[in-house]
Motif scaffolding. Structure first.
Motif, PDB file in Angstrom:
ATOM      1  N   SER A  43       0.808  -1.272  -0.222  1.00 12.68           N
ATOM      2  CA  SER A  43       0.002  -0.136  -0.117  1.00 12.68           C
ATOM      3  C   SER A  43       0.945   1.116   0.051  1.00 12.68           C
ATOM      4  O   SER A  43       1.822   1.209   0.851  1.00 12.68           O
ATOM      5  CB  SER A  43      -0.732   0.016   1.300  1.00 12.68           C
ATOM      6  OG  SER A  43      -1.689  -1.034   1.129  1.00 12.68           O
ATOM      7  N   HIS A  46      -1.980   7.236   1.912  1.00 10.67           N
ATOM      8  CA  HIS A  46      -3.079   7.155   2.640  1.00 10.67           C
ATOM      9  C   HIS A  46      -4.308   8.252   2.451  1.00 10.67           C
ATOM     10  O   HIS A  46      -3.823   9.358   2.192  1.00 10.67           O
ATOM     11  CB  HIS A  46      -2.729   7.118   4.280  1.00 10.67           C
ATOM     12  CG  HIS A  46      -3.736   7.083   5.288  1.00 10.67           C
ATOM     13  ND1 HIS A  46      -4.469   6.006   5.496  1.00 10.67           N
ATOM     14  CD2 HIS A  46      -4.247   8.275   5.852  1.00 10.67           C
ATOM     15  CE1 HIS A  46      -5.429   6.300   6.605  1.00 10.67           C
ATOM     16  NE2 HIS A  46      -5.374   7.870   6.704  1.00 10.67           N
ATOM     17  N   ASP A  48      -7.961   9.915   4.002  1.00  9.60           N
ATOM     18  CA  ASP A  48      -8.836   9.783   4.943  1.00  9.60           C
ATOM     19  C   ASP A  48     -10.185   9.920   4.217  1.00  9.60           C
ATOM     20  O   ASP A  48     -10.444  10.754   3.538  1.00  9.60           O
ATOM     21  CB  ASP A  48      -8.834  10.907   6.048  1.00  9.60           C
ATOM     22  CG  ASP A  48      -9.998  10.866   7.255  1.00  9.60           C
ATOM     23  OD1 ASP A  48     -10.240  10.053   7.319  1.00  9.60           O
ATOM     24  OD2 ASP A  48      -9.864  11.802   7.803  1.00  9.60           O
ATOM     25  N   SER A  67     -10.151   4.489   6.341  1.00 13.50           N
ATOM     26  CA  SER A  67      -9.352   5.192   5.442  1.00 13.50           C
ATOM     27  C   SER A  67      -9.062   4.139   3.991  1.00 13.50           C
ATOM     28  O   SER A  67      -9.275   3.095   4.176  1.00 13.50           O
ATOM     29  CB  SER A  67      -8.029   5.680   5.976  1.00 13.50           C
ATOM     30  OG  SER A  67      -7.164   4.471   6.348  1.00 13.50           O
ATOM     31  N   CYS A  68      -8.351   4.865   2.951  1.00 11.05           N
ATOM     32  CA  CYS A  68      -8.093   4.010   1.722  1.00 11.05           C
ATOM     33  C   CYS A  68      -6.599   4.358   1.449  1.00 11.05           C
ATOM     34  O   CYS A  68      -6.169   5.431   1.701  1.00 11.05           O
ATOM     35  CB  CYS A  68      -9.002   4.526   0.615  1.00 11.05           C
ATOM     36  SG  CYS A  68     -10.732   3.966   0.839  1.00 11.05           S
ATOM     37  N   PRO A  69      -5.849   3.357   1.136  1.00  9.59           N
ATOM     38  CA  PRO A  69      -4.785   3.647   0.476  1.00  9.59           C
ATOM     39  C   PRO A  69      -4.754   4.467  -0.789  1.00  9.59           C
ATOM     40  O   PRO A  69      -5.807   4.331  -1.600  1.00  9.59           O
ATOM     41  CB  PRO A  69      -3.993   2.139   0.275  1.00  9.59           C
ATOM     42  CG  PRO A  69      -5.066   1.413  -0.152  1.00  9.59           C
ATOM     43  CD  PRO A  69      -6.229   1.929   0.609  1.00  9.59           C
TER      44      PRO A  69
END
Length: 148
Positions: A43, A46, A48, A67-69
């Motif tokens: 990953s 980052h 949010d 959260s997502c990469p």
């Protein structure tokens, strides 16, 4: 570029250069073995995905979303060609696979159409980041001396 990624890049590119250096009809046994390197993911970055905060007299709801990469790098399984004297096998390139960088964004999920209740990571784009050759091992021919 870290020393590990530089080493990995050199290990992957070196076998691609071998056909350019070696003669096309080379019958000499290379005495190879293959070491399989497992697929991996990494990953990168980052982001949010936000949240919701609803406050009313006597009632409050606060929810933070996951959260997502920013991206995920996928490296397929590949072979490293190693020298093994006496192995009686030669590595032959049979194709290649590609590594990918897959970009993600937060995708909100809604209750009705206007109240966000959660989010998920949505892949939306990708790019090729490397080429990894595939090999197979062929048994070398044993050449007998000619009798003239």
């Amino acid at each position: 570029m870290t020393s590990h990624s530089l080493r990995r890049t050199l290990l992957v590119l070196f076998p691609l250069l071998l056909p350019a250096i070696a003669p096309a009809q080379d019958t000499v046994c290379k005495h190879n073995e293959l070491r399989t390197v497992a697929a991996s993911t990494e990953s990168v970055g980052h982001q949010d995905c936000g949240g919701i905060s609803i406050m009313a007299p006597g009632v409050g709801v606060v929810a933070n979303f996951d959260s997502c990469p920013s991206a995920v790098i996928f490296i397929p399984p590949y072979h490293e060609v190693l020298s093994r004297p006496g192995s009686n096998q030669t590595a032959i390139a049979i194709g290649h696979d590609t590594s990918l960088r897959i970009y993600h964004r937060c995708k909100p999920e809604h209750l009705l159409w206007f109240i966000p209740i959660s989010s998920s990571c949505d892949p939306y784009d990708r790019e090729v980041t490397g080429i990894y050759p595939r090999f197979r091992l062929d048994t070398c021919e044993v050449r007998k001396p000619r009798k003239d």
